[in-house]
Write a protein that holds these residues in place. Structure first.
Motif, PDB file in Angstrom:
ATOM      1  N   ASP A  32      19.918  42.385  -4.259  1.00 35.44           N
ATOM      2  CA  ASP A  32      21.269  42.708  -4.741  1.00 35.44           C
ATOM      3  C   ASP A  32      21.577  41.871  -5.963  1.00 35.44           C
ATOM      4  N   ILE A  34      24.002  39.622  -7.936  1.00 29.63           N
ATOM      5  CA  ILE A  34      25.152  38.785  -7.588  1.00 29.63           C
ATOM      6  C   ILE A  34      25.645  38.043  -8.820  1.00 29.63           C
ATOM      7  N   ALA A  66      20.558  31.972 -26.840  1.00 28.96           N
ATOM      8  CA  ALA A  66      21.977  32.113 -26.531  1.00 28.96           C
ATOM      9  C   ALA A  66      22.224  31.889 -25.050  1.00 28.96           C
ATOM     10  N   TYR A  68      22.641  32.519 -21.271  1.00 28.26           N
ATOM     11  CA  TYR A  68      21.763  33.382 -20.484  1.00 28.26           C
ATOM     12  C   TYR A  68      22.350  34.764 -20.207  1.00 28.26           C
ATOM     13  N   PHE A  69      23.630  34.827 -19.908  1.00 22.75           N
ATOM     14  CA  PHE A  69      24.235  36.132 -19.593  1.00 22.75           C
ATOM     15  C   PHE A  69      24.888  36.780 -20.811  1.00 22.75           C
ATOM     16  N   ASN A  71      23.808  39.226 -22.470  1.00 18.57           N
ATOM     17  CA  ASN A  71      23.714  40.671 -22.242  1.00 18.57           C
ATOM     18  C   ASN A  71      23.849  41.493 -23.503  1.00 18.57           C
ATOM     19  N   VAL A 190      10.364  51.133 -19.531  1.00 17.34           N
ATOM     20  CA  VAL A 190      11.469  50.375 -18.938  1.00 17.34           C
ATOM     21  C   VAL A 190      11.241  48.870 -19.076  1.00 17.34           C
TER      22      VAL A 190
ATOM     23  N   ARG B 685      18.873  32.135 -22.965  1.00 20.72           N
ATOM     24  CA  ARG B 685      17.890  33.202 -23.060  1.00 20.72           C
ATOM     25  C   ARG B 685      17.410  33.292 -24.505  1.00 20.72           C
ATOM     26  N   GLU B 687      14.467  35.929 -27.069  1.00 19.86           N
ATOM     27  CA  GLU B 687      13.652  37.145 -27.071  1.00 19.86           C
ATOM     28  C   GLU B 687      12.356  36.945 -27.835  1.00 19.86           C
ATOM     29  N   VAL B 691      10.849  40.961 -25.149  1.00 15.98           N
ATOM     30  CA  VAL B 691      10.993  40.496 -23.766  1.00 15.98           C
ATOM     31  C   VAL B 691      12.017  39.363 -23.735  1.00 15.98           C
ATOM     32  N   ILE B 692      12.946  39.431 -22.786  1.00 16.79           N
ATOM     33  CA  ILE B 692      13.964  38.384 -22.684  1.00 16.79           C
ATOM     34  C   ILE B 692      13.438  37.283 -21.772  1.00 16.79           C
ATOM     35  N   LEU B 693      13.485  36.053 -22.263  1.00 15.04           N
ATOM     36  CA  LEU B 693      12.945  34.937 -21.488  1.00 15.04           C
ATOM     37  C   LEU B 693      14.021  33.915 -21.164  1.00 15.04           C
ATOM     38  N   PHE B 750      15.915  35.856 -11.768  1.00 19.24           N
ATOM     39  CA  PHE B 750      16.600  36.477 -12.901  1.00 19.24           C
ATOM     40  C   PHE B 750      15.696  37.522 -13.517  1.00 19.24           C
ATOM     41  N   ASP B 751      16.280  38.644 -13.821  1.00 20.05           N
ATOM     42  CA  ASP B 751      15.448  39.713 -14.362  1.00 20.05           C
ATOM     43  C   ASP B 751      16.293  40.612 -15.257  1.00 20.05           C
ATOM     44  N   GLU B 754      17.105  47.267 -14.998  1.00 19.15           N
ATOM     45  CA  GLU B 754      16.170  48.375 -15.190  1.00 19.15           C
ATOM     46  C   GLU B 754      16.654  49.385 -16.202  1.00 19.15           C
ATOM     47  N   GLN B 758      18.829  44.952 -22.072  1.00 24.42           N
ATOM     48  CA  GLN B 758      19.529  43.840 -22.706  1.00 24.42           C
ATOM     49  C   GLN B 758      20.299  43.004 -21.692  1.00 24.42           C
ATOM     50  N   VAL B 759      20.599  43.631 -20.569  1.00 26.84           N
ATOM     51  CA  VAL B 759      21.401  42.935 -19.572  1.00 26.84           C
ATOM     52  C   VAL B 759      20.489  42.186 -18.613  1.00 26.84           C
ATOM     53  N   THR B 760      20.742  40.888 -18.467  1.00 29.60           N
ATOM     54  CA  THR B 760      19.979  40.132 -17.468  1.00 29.60           C
ATOM     55  C   THR B 760      20.892  39.896 -16.276  1.00 29.60           C
ATOM     56  N   GLU B 761      20.261  39.817 -15.128  1.00 30.31           N
ATOM     57  CA  GLU B 761      21.035  39.698 -13.911  1.00 30.31           C
ATOM     58  C   GLU B 761      20.449  38.625 -13.021  1.00 30.31           C
ATOM     59  N   ALA B 762      21.320  38.094 -12.183  1.00 28.72           N
ATOM     60  CA  ALA B 762      20.849  37.210 -11.125  1.00 28.72           C
ATOM     61  C   ALA B 762      20.686  38.095  -9.905  1.00 28.72           C
ATOM     62  N   ILE B 763      19.519  38.084  -9.332  1.00 34.97           N
ATOM     63  CA  ILE B 763      19.239  38.974  -8.213  1.00 34.97           C
ATOM     64  C   ILE B 763      18.943  38.149  -6.974  1.00 34.97           C
TER      65      ILE B 763
END
Lengths: 303, 781
Positions: A32, A34, A66, A68-69, A71, A190, B685, B687, B691-693, B750-751, B754, B758-763
């Motif tokens: 999920d 979060i 930058a 991290y989030f 986006n 993707v 982050r 690039e 690839v976003i690192l 973090f990934d 899909e 451009q959007v990274t998320e905490a999963i």
């Protein structure tokens, strides 16, 4: 490296298998998204410099790291001076296009193609100079690309699967990056972070020196979830790397694919670009790589 | 004249003997119904408050002054027997105790004498027996030995799906897991979901977290000593069950009544058999199963000699087109020899092979196979000398020869075959110990002793020397020198003093303190957040020094209401040396120069453990709470500052309860809560090539904590009341794991999104994300 192997050629199949099994077992493994609050760090210069001996326009991209989030695309670093020093003190100037890209057209003063030469990157930005050296290593030609039709299996769809055939140079330690395309686009539209890398002909050197690239690597050029159909074009670019860049890309693949049961602790990737004054406080991120490139492509025909 | 002649020998003899003559009564205490030895059974002359307990082989030895005594033999759950003995010579007396008829008020949850908690000099020890293990509600209804010990104070894991467990701030490789004296390297099936121990065959489980006696050595943090049943010597019986994952069957019986018996216990998962009809042709080649099998035979050659032979085999196989395959196999032979009433010996010899393999199923032109293994051979003599009531001396040793094959791979590419392998490594680990358990007066018990341990890293092999560099960066190989077979490349010695003291404050309470130094010569190298079956075990080398830990523990133990409740509070503090960690982005696999990626540092752990247990009555159970901290400091990681270990959990609470409603129904529940484990989170982050690192500006390690873990499980057991003479008895177990559906995070990573890269998320990745119901059926005959 082996973990890399796992995460590259088998991660999709294996992860899927494991998740299906656990799902079946417990009806419940899940991921999920979060919210987390992260500390913010200061911004640093990022140099993305992959240059080949090709006759096409070469691009080096400079950006800033930058939050991290963020986006969004990271901000460009536009007021830099970027050049590469070649043999006989020839300087190749990369010109800014004001969007963070620095371009060099080989049709002006020639391609950067002296095999074996240690090219030197120089970047002047914000009063500081950053340098790096990368040797242009030779790359074998790709003999051919073969195709075969495969039925559906766990983790892989039905379709045409291709393999590229090339042989590693015997007698030297080589590193390669294999880029695979379907109809001109990367095979994974993707997620482009599953890089196909090899050391000599396998994923670890020594005994694989001089061999044809081994099966898992040869076959990695097809996306198991979207294999080829009749009329598609499967193409491959084989790039030579040196050891430092190979390590950088290995770490990049691991950090960009971290997660699930087998995640490793996130770690910073060491750059091969240094502040010329030796002041380690001014860390710069990214990598400089000189590569020789060979290409091949094949259009799928009905079997 | 004659009188003087008679007197002289008498005087001479009494001059040789003590002022009063002492004699020894010794023998075995066993179960009347099965002939199984009763480990820890009490043998006491209550009138004079003198007693002893039977050892792990059921042997006891009690030395008393000449006279007449009432000796009582007792063991929880069994009817005690009192024998009137005239002790005028050394006597051998084997006693069999009958099992108690199960009355509601007397339902034991451990096989220990009532006041063992306070009276025994042991501290930091927990024991669980098979009955308790089976009562605890478990994932998918599969009762599990290792999952049960997780409910004890000081024990935790990083989550479902991680093999191994952590004890008092120690890594998962710091627990010595023994199955009938032979070590087990990987104690789980299927990435840690289930342990390799079949609860039907287990007799006794003892976890020692501190105050470790000199007879044990080789790992820093704990000893998990698992004893399997030997096999019913009286009649042929069996038990088994069908659960959601495993089907189990165990058979035991006499080969020669009262003299020799056997036990065979096996389990196999059967999800693959059930699924086969539903898999289409292409998937039908896939395999996923795991099994374990224990086979034992024991023979009483004569009253002074017994022989035990056992084998254990367990394996996990799974894959489709590729194949993962790992497992343990051990063969053990043990010989008990009684020299005389006071001197008992056990001699163990074992062979163990832990291996894991991986392959891609090719077509002959192209193929790939990789395997790794640890083979070890060992000899271990242990002597117990029951000097007198107040002193029990133990001494002995162990020698283990190791052969590590870190990686052997063969690949065929386009018809050409070649092998890639990492060089084998060899070593020998030795230990010698002596200890005495001594009673001083009526209140003080002491266990003191020392273990000397030694490890030699042997050839054939290479001595690699690495160039020093900035800590945290890969070290380059400076030189590599070849050594011949059995030549010593490096060796180390350690002296490990051990001391435990108990002081009886009064009849119901005692204070205990202990100190132990442990050394460890095998190291588990794992770079992943949770260990995987392909993690690498390496020996100590010239670069990898032995790990050492010192632990001090202090505790107060008190029983209430005539031993109905047992309670304790223990504090511990540990100091670790030579703990192994890795540089950022270490290359663990297939790396001949792995030692260049390893870093060495210090560790420390401290905490307080609270434990209350209700032992009798229709409602039994326990509450355990641990508050602790476990940290490391390594040059080159986290800028050299102390950082929490991956398995550090601040709070760890377990509440376990079991209620016998009536002979037909019983219910159990457990609730666990533990603080989240640490994780490393990025700050920035950037690039590269699209690839976003992630990047952490402080080079921090374990700078965040993931959310807490908590879970409730319940189960109900239905035992249909059949006619007494019906041969097969069965019971149904209904269980629900994770009743309120909590998605406990195993890790947060973090990934890129899909759909929108451009959007990274905490999963948050949860291994078990919903409630899991299960039904299983157990039977005995």
């Amino acid at each position: 490296m082996f973990l890399l192997f796992l995460t590259i050629s088998l991660s999709k199949t294996m992860k899927k298998f494991i998740y299906i099994f656990f799902l079946a077992l417990t009806f419940s493994a899940c991921e999920d998204v979060i919210d987390v609050d992260l500390d913010q760090g200061e911004s640093q210069l990022v140099i993305d410099a992959f240059v080949t001996n090709d006759s096409t326009v070469q691009t080096i991209r400079l950006t800033k790291s930058a939050d991290y989030f963020l986006n969004a695309p990271t901000p460009a670093a536009t007021n830099a001076q970027v050049s590469i020093v070649g043999p006989n003190s020839l300087i190749y100037n990369f010109v800014s296009d004001q969007t963070g890209n620095y371009l060099y057209d080989p049709n002006t003063t020639g391609a950067l193609d002296s095999i074996g030469y240690p090219y030197k990157l120089e970047v002047l930005y914000d009063g500081r100079t950053y340098t790096s050296i990368s040797i242009l290593n030779p790359v074998p030609t790709i003999d051919s690309i073969s195709q075969s039709f495969e039925e559906e299996e766990l983790g892989s769809e039905e379709g045409y699967y291709t393999q590229f055939w090339a042989r590693d140079f015997p007698g030297r330690e080589d590193f390669y990056w294999i880029k695979a395309f379907k109809n001109g686009k990367p095979i994974d539209t993707v997620d482009n972070s599953n890089l196909i890398l090899s050391q000599d002909a396998a994923f670890s050197g020594n005994a694989a020196d001089g061999f044809a690239f081994i099966l898992p690597i040869r076959a990695a050029i097809t996306n198991e979830e979207e294999p080829f159909e009749v009329g598609d074009e499967s193409s491959v670019e084989l790039l030579s790397l040196n050891a430092e860049v190979f390590e950088f890309l290995e770490q990049l693949t691991i950090q960009a694919n971290n997660g699930g049961l087998f995640s490793t602790p996130p770690a910073n990737i060491r750059s091969n670009i240094k502040d010329a004054s030796g002041n380690s406080q001014d860390e710069v991120l990214g990598v400089f790589s000189m590569s020789a490139i060979s290409r091949a492509s094949e259009t799928i025909t009905a079997e | 004249m004659k009188k003087i002649q008679l007197l002289l020998p008498f005087l001479f003899i009494s001059f040789l003997l003590q002022a009063q003559e002492k004699y020894t009564i010794s023998g075995y205490v066993k179960s009347a119904s099965t002939g199984e030895e009763l480990i820890g059974a009490t043998v006491a002359a209550r009138a004079i408050s003198v007693g002893t307990s039977a050892n792990v082989y059921g042997f006891y030895s009690l030395t008393l002054e000449k006279g007449t005594y009432e000796i009582t033999y007792s063991f929880i759950g069994y009817e005690e027997i009192t024998k009137n003995i005239v002790l005028d010579d050394n006597k051998q007396l084997n006693v069999e105790l009958a099992e108690q008829v199960n009355e509601l008020e007397v339902v034991e949850i451990d096989g220990e004498r009532d006041e063992a908690n306070i009276k025994s000099v042991e501290m930091s020890v927990n024991k669980i027996d098979s009955k308790t293990i089976k009562k605890i509600p478990a994932l998918l209804g599969e009762a599990d030995v290792v999952k049960s010990i997780l409910l004890l104070p000081g024990v935790s894991t990083v989550g479902e799906g991680s093999t191994g467990f952590n004890v008092r701030g120690g890594g998962i490789d710091q627990n010595l897991v023994l199955l009938d004296e032979a070590p087990v390297y990987n104690s789980s099936h299927l990435f840690g979901f289930f342990s390799v121990f079949n609860p039907d065959a287990v007799k006794n489980v003892k976890l020692i977290k501190g105050g470790i006696a000199p007879e044990y050595g080789g790992r820093l943090s704990s000893i998990l000593d698992i004893r399997m049943k030997e096999g019913n010597k009286k009649e042929f019986t069996g038990s088994g069950g069908v659960g959601a994952i495993f089907s189990r069957l165990s058979l035991e019986g006499p080969i020669k009544k009262d003299k020799a018996s056997f036990l065979i216990a096996g389990r196999r998962s059967y999800a693959d058999i059930l699924a086969r009809p539903f898999l289409n042709d292409n998937l039908s080649g896939s395999r996923f199963y795991f099994y374990d099998l224990t086979a034992k035979v024991n023979y009483e050659i004569d009253p002074k000699n017994r022989l035990f032979l056992s084998g254990y085999f367990g394996r996990d196989v799974f894959g489709s087109g590729f194949l993962f395959n790992w497992g343990n196999a051990t063969g053990t032979a043990r010989w008990n020899h009684i020299f005389n009433d006071k001197l008992f010996m056990n001699l163990t010899a074992f062979y163990s092979d832990y291996d894991y393999a991986f392959g891609v199923e090719g077509d002959g032109e192209d193929d790939f196979d990789w395997s790794s293994s640890i083979v070890s051979y060992s000899v271990k003599p242990d002597f117990s000398y029951y000097i007198n009531n107040n002193n029990t001396l133990k001494f002995g040793g162990q020698s283990i020869y190791y052969n590590f094959k870190p990686a052997v791979a063969e690949f065929i590419s386009d018809g050409q075959t070649n092998s890639l392998s990492l060089p084998e490594k060899f070593g020998i680990e030795n230990g010698l110990y002596i200890q005495n358990e001594r009673q001083i007066g009526s209140r003080i018990s002491l266990l003191y002793g020392i273990r000397w341990s030694h490890f030699a890293f042997l050839g054939e092999g290479a001595k690699q020397v690495y160039r020093d560099t900035i800590p945290g960066i890969r070290k380059d190989l400076e030189s590599s020198t070849e050594f011949d077979q059995n030549e010593v490349i490096a060796d180390y010695n350690n002296f490990e003093p051990r001391l435990s003291i108990k002081y009886d404050v009064d009849e119901f309470s005692s204070v205990k303190a202990s100190f132990n130094r442990m050394s460890q010569y095998l190291h588990l190298i794992s770079n992943t957040v949770a260990s995987t079956p392909v993690d690498l075990w390496l020996p100590t080398t010239n670069n990898l020094e032995p790990q050492i830990a010192d632990q001090v523990a202090v505790g107060y133990f008190r029983n209430f209401s005539k031993n109905k409740y047992e309670a304790s509070v223990e504090l511990f503090a540990k100091d670790f040396q030579n703990q192994i960690d890795y540089i950022d982005n270490a290359d663990i696999f297939f790396n001949e120069q792995l030692e260049g990626d390893l870093l060495s540092g210090d560790g420390r752990a401290f905490g307080i453990e609270l434990f209350v247990k209700k032992r009798t009555g229709p409602l039994t159970g326990w509450v355990s709470y641990t508050l602790s901290r476990s940290e490391r400091q390594v040059e080159g990681i986290n800028r050299g500052d102390w950082y929490p270990t991956r398995f550090d959990r601040t709070h760890n609470l377990s509440v376990v309860g079991s209620y016998e409603y009536n002979p037909k129904w019983s219910f159990s529940a457990n609730f666990v809560y533990s603080s989240g484990t640490p994780a490393t989170f990025p700050t920035n982050r950037y690039e590269i090539q699209g690839v976003i690192l992630p990047h952490n500006i402080d080079q921090a390690r374990n700078n965040y904590r993931i959310p807490a873990y908590h879970r409730l499980d319940i189960s109900a057991t239905l035992t249909p009341q059949n006619r007494e003479d019906k041969k097969i008895k069965g019971e149904w177990v209904f269980s629900v794991y994770n009743v309120y559906n909590r998605r406990n995070p195993f890790s947060i990573f973090f990934d890129q999104n899909e759909n929108n890269p451009q959007v990274t998320e905490a999963i948050r990745f949860a291994v078990v994300g919903s409630f899991v119901p299960a039904v299983s059926y157990n039977f005995t005959f």
